[in-house]
Write a protein that holds these residues in place. Sequence first.
Motif, PDB file in Angstrom:
ATOM      1  N   LYS A   1       0.811  -1.217   0.000  1.00 18.38           N
ATOM      2  CA  LYS A   1       0.000   0.000   0.000  1.00 18.38           C
ATOM      3  C   LYS A   1       0.849   1.276   0.000  1.00 18.38           C
ATOM      4  O   LYS A   1       0.316   2.377   0.053  1.00 18.38           O
ATOM      5  CB  LYS A   1      -0.923   0.014   1.223  1.00 18.38           C
ATOM      6  N   ASN A   2       2.164   1.111  -0.051  1.00 22.32           N
ATOM      7  CA  ASN A   2       3.071   2.248   0.081  1.00 22.32           C
ATOM      8  C   ASN A   2       4.109   2.309  -1.036  1.00 22.32           C
ATOM      9  O   ASN A   2       5.217   2.809  -0.835  1.00 22.32           O
ATOM     10  CB  ASN A   2       3.767   2.191   1.445  1.00 22.32           C
ATOM     11  N   ILE A   3       3.739   1.822  -2.201  1.00 22.91           N
ATOM     12  CA  ILE A   3       4.656   1.841  -3.349  1.00 22.91           C
ATOM     13  C   ILE A   3       4.507   3.180  -4.076  1.00 22.91           C
ATOM     14  O   ILE A   3       3.407   3.584  -4.432  1.00 22.91           O
ATOM     15  CB  ILE A   3       4.350   0.683  -4.315  1.00 22.91           C
ATOM     16  N   THR A   4       5.640   3.845  -4.291  1.00 21.28           N
ATOM     17  CA  THR A   4       5.663   5.080  -5.064  1.00 21.28           C
ATOM     18  C   THR A   4       6.671   4.933  -6.197  1.00 21.28           C
ATOM     19  O   THR A   4       7.372   3.914  -6.303  1.00 21.28           O
ATOM     20  CB  THR A   4       6.071   6.283  -4.193  1.00 21.28           C
TER      21      THR A   4
ATOM     22  N   ASP B   1       9.406   6.190  -6.347  1.00 23.48           N
ATOM     23  CA  ASP B   1      10.762   6.207  -5.802  1.00 23.48           C
ATOM     24  C   ASP B   1      11.169   4.882  -5.172  1.00 23.48           C
ATOM     25  O   ASP B   1      12.260   4.769  -4.600  1.00 23.48           O
ATOM     26  CB  ASP B   1      10.887   7.319  -4.752  1.00 23.48           C
ATOM     27  N   PHE B   2      10.301   3.881  -5.256  1.00 24.96           N
ATOM     28  CA  PHE B   2      10.646   2.566  -4.719  1.00 24.96           C
ATOM     29  C   PHE B   2      11.799   1.987  -5.543  1.00 24.96           C
ATOM     30  O   PHE B   2      11.797   2.088  -6.771  1.00 24.96           O
ATOM     31  CB  PHE B   2       9.433   1.639  -4.788  1.00 24.96           C
ATOM     32  N   PRO B   3      12.801   1.374  -4.913  1.00 28.89           N
ATOM     33  CA  PRO B   3      13.976   0.890  -5.654  1.00 28.89           C
ATOM     34  C   PRO B   3      13.648  -0.313  -6.536  1.00 28.89           C
ATOM     35  O   PRO B   3      12.671  -1.043  -6.302  1.00 28.89           O
ATOM     36  CB  PRO B   3      14.951   0.477  -4.548  1.00 28.89           C
ATOM     37  N   PRO B   4      14.473  -0.561  -7.557  1.00 25.36           N
ATOM     38  CA  PRO B   4      14.374  -1.819  -8.304  1.00 25.36           C
ATOM     39  C   PRO B   4      14.436  -2.993  -7.328  1.00 25.36           C
ATOM     40  O   PRO B   4      15.211  -2.964  -6.363  1.00 25.36           O
ATOM     41  CB  PRO B   4      15.592  -1.778  -9.225  1.00 25.36           C
ATOM     42  N   THR B   5      13.651  -4.026  -7.596  1.00 28.78           N
ATOM     43  CA  THR B   5      13.450  -5.074  -6.588  1.00 28.78           C
ATOM     44  C   THR B   5      13.485  -6.468  -7.215  1.00 28.78           C
ATOM     45  O   THR B   5      12.819  -6.726  -8.212  1.00 28.78           O
ATOM     46  CB  THR B   5      12.104  -4.871  -5.867  1.00 28.78           C
TER      47      THR B   5
ATOM     48  N   LEU C   1       3.025 -11.858  -4.215  1.00 27.27           N
ATOM     49  CA  LEU C   1       2.164 -11.607  -5.377  1.00 27.27           C
ATOM     50  C   LEU C   1       1.555 -10.209  -5.285  1.00 27.27           C
ATOM     51  O   LEU C   1       1.496  -9.478  -6.279  1.00 27.27           O
ATOM     52  CB  LEU C   1       1.060 -12.666  -5.453  1.00 27.27           C
ATOM     53  N   LEU C   2       1.134  -9.821  -4.087  1.00 21.66           N
ATOM     54  CA  LEU C   2       0.603  -8.470  -3.895  1.00 21.66           C
ATOM     55  C   LEU C   2       1.667  -7.414  -4.173  1.00 21.66           C
ATOM     56  O   LEU C   2       1.404  -6.387  -4.816  1.00 21.66           O
ATOM     57  CB  LEU C   2       0.077  -8.309  -2.469  1.00 21.66           C
ATOM     58  N   LEU C   3       2.881  -7.674  -3.688  1.00 21.62           N
ATOM     59  CA  LEU C   3       3.962  -6.710  -3.908  1.00 21.62           C
ATOM     60  C   LEU C   3       4.335  -6.620  -5.378  1.00 21.62           C
ATOM     61  O   LEU C   3       4.475  -5.512  -5.919  1.00 21.62           O
ATOM     62  CB  LEU C   3       5.188  -7.096  -3.084  1.00 21.62           C
ATOM     63  N   ALA C   4       4.493  -7.755  -6.027  1.00 19.39           N
ATOM     64  CA  ALA C   4       4.869  -7.741  -7.437  1.00 19.39           C
ATOM     65  C   ALA C   4       3.826  -7.015  -8.278  1.00 19.39           C
ATOM     66  O   ALA C   4       4.162  -6.264  -9.204  1.00 19.39           O
ATOM     67  CB  ALA C   4       5.061  -9.173  -7.938  1.00 19.39           C
ATOM     68  N   ASP C   5       2.558  -7.207  -7.956  1.00 17.61           N
ATOM     69  CA  ASP C   5       1.499  -6.523  -8.695  1.00 17.61           C
ATOM     70  C   ASP C   5       1.575  -5.013  -8.475  1.00 17.61           C
ATOM     71  O   ASP C   5       1.433  -4.227  -9.421  1.00 17.61           O
ATOM     72  CB  ASP C   5       0.137  -7.051  -8.248  1.00 17.61           C
ATOM     73  N   ALA C   6       1.826  -4.598  -7.211  1.00 17.37           N
ATOM     74  CA  ALA C   6       1.933  -3.164  -6.922  1.00 17.37           C
ATOM     75  C   ALA C   6       3.139  -2.557  -7.628  1.00 17.37           C
ATOM     76  O   ALA C   6       3.065  -1.428  -8.141  1.00 17.37           O
ATOM     77  CB  ALA C   6       2.042  -2.953  -5.417  1.00 17.37           C
TER      78      ALA C   6
ATOM     79  N   TYR D   1       4.451  -3.659 -10.418  1.00 16.00           N
ATOM     80  CA  TYR D   1       4.091  -3.624 -11.841  1.00 16.00           C
ATOM     81  C   TYR D   1       3.245  -2.391 -12.157  1.00 16.00           C
ATOM     82  O   TYR D   1       3.496  -1.684 -13.145  1.00 16.00           O
ATOM     83  CB  TYR D   1       3.332  -4.903 -12.200  1.00 16.00           C
ATOM     84  N   GLU D   2       2.261  -2.136 -11.312  1.00 12.79           N
ATOM     85  CA  GLU D   2       1.383  -0.991 -11.546  1.00 12.79           C
ATOM     86  C   GLU D   2       2.147   0.332 -11.454  1.00 12.79           C
ATOM     87  O   GLU D   2       1.829   1.300 -12.153  1.00 12.79           O
ATOM     88  CB  GLU D   2       0.223  -0.994 -10.553  1.00 12.79           C
ATOM     89  N   ALA D   3       3.179   0.374 -10.590  1.00 12.76           N
ATOM     90  CA  ALA D   3       3.972   1.592 -10.425  1.00 12.76           C
ATOM     91  C   ALA D   3       5.126   1.673 -11.422  1.00 12.76           C
ATOM     92  O   ALA D   3       5.890   2.633 -11.388  1.00 12.76           O
ATOM     93  CB  ALA D   3       4.514   1.674  -9.002  1.00 12.76           C
ATOM     94  N   LYS D   4       5.259   0.653 -12.266  1.00 19.22           N
ATOM     95  CA  LYS D   4       6.324   0.603 -13.279  1.00 19.22           C
ATOM     96  C   LYS D   4       7.716   0.604 -12.643  1.00 19.22           C
ATOM     97  O   LYS D   4       8.662   1.233 -13.146  1.00 19.22           O
ATOM     98  CB  LYS D   4       6.186   1.751 -14.287  1.00 19.22           C
ATOM     99  N   ILE D   5       7.863  -0.125 -11.531  1.00 18.64           N
ATOM    100  CA  ILE D   5       9.144  -0.286 -10.864  1.00 18.64           C
ATOM    101  C   ILE D   5       9.833  -1.536 -11.414  1.00 18.64           C
ATOM    102  O   ILE D   5       9.203  -2.587 -11.566  1.00 18.64           O
ATOM    103  CB  ILE D   5       8.958  -0.444  -9.341  1.00 18.64           C
TER     104      ILE D   5
END
Length: 279
Positions: free
Chosen positions: A195-198, A200-204, A221-226, A228-232
């Motif tokens: 819920k806190n992906i922006t 500025d989140f680093p490559p992961t 899975l929740l993190l990877a989807d977030a 993806y949506e943030a284009k990280i």
Amino acid sequence: MIYETFSLGKKDIFLKTYLHESQPFNPDKKRPLVIVIPGGGYEHIGFREREPVAIRFNSLGFHAATLTYSLSPMKFPDALIDLANAVALVRENAEKWYVDSDKIIVCGFSAGGHLAASLGAFWNSKFLKDYIPHNPEKIRPNALLLSYPVITSDPNYWHEGSIMNVIGTIQAGEAKKICSSLGKETMSDVVSIEKNITKDFPPTFIWHTIQDEAVPAKNTLLLADALYEAKIDCEYHLFNRGKHALSLATPEVADPDGTNTEKECSVWPELFKNWFEGL
């Protein structure tokens, strides 16, 4: 190798380094450094996720360090402050330690993965500036490596102990201030990383297993989807076999009965190196 231990300003909180010595044939060579954060539910330190992992990264050409951080009883963001100070310490010593200051990786396992991801989410947040003396760029991780991490506070998928321990004994007024700064309603929302992906989140880089019963794969899975949506930039490996807390998944970290080995998963360090070198 050069082994040193550095206090991070609190009792029993320290960073231990595993540094390659400078090379006579290439004395100016600088290496990436991986800060290894063991798991343990924010209750204890998982030792199979500590020195063996640091040594494995050394074998792949990385400097490494292991972090011993705040554990329960504590309050948010105590452990996050420890990690921020550790990253700052590495950057302060980058020239001395022959570290590439643009290649500092934070690697966390289980609850340690939650801590690593928390720094990824909050390194430049307004609330964290109230707790540390460092410029945000000084504590910014250049990449994250998350191994079967705790991510969500959703009771359907959470690791309850980790989430309760990281929030800890924070007082209502302090919690309200942090939530307001982040635009969140509750501390559960604050510590739910997806819920806190922006931007500025680093490559992961993430890996997990379907058979993990302690921290369900839905966390990643929740993190990877977030992401993806943030284009990280993200690489995600979901292996079929393997229980929780595999660490390297090799005989080096196996229990006496031979468990904690899973050949399918043991390739993750090389997969990470290939991904990181391609960034």
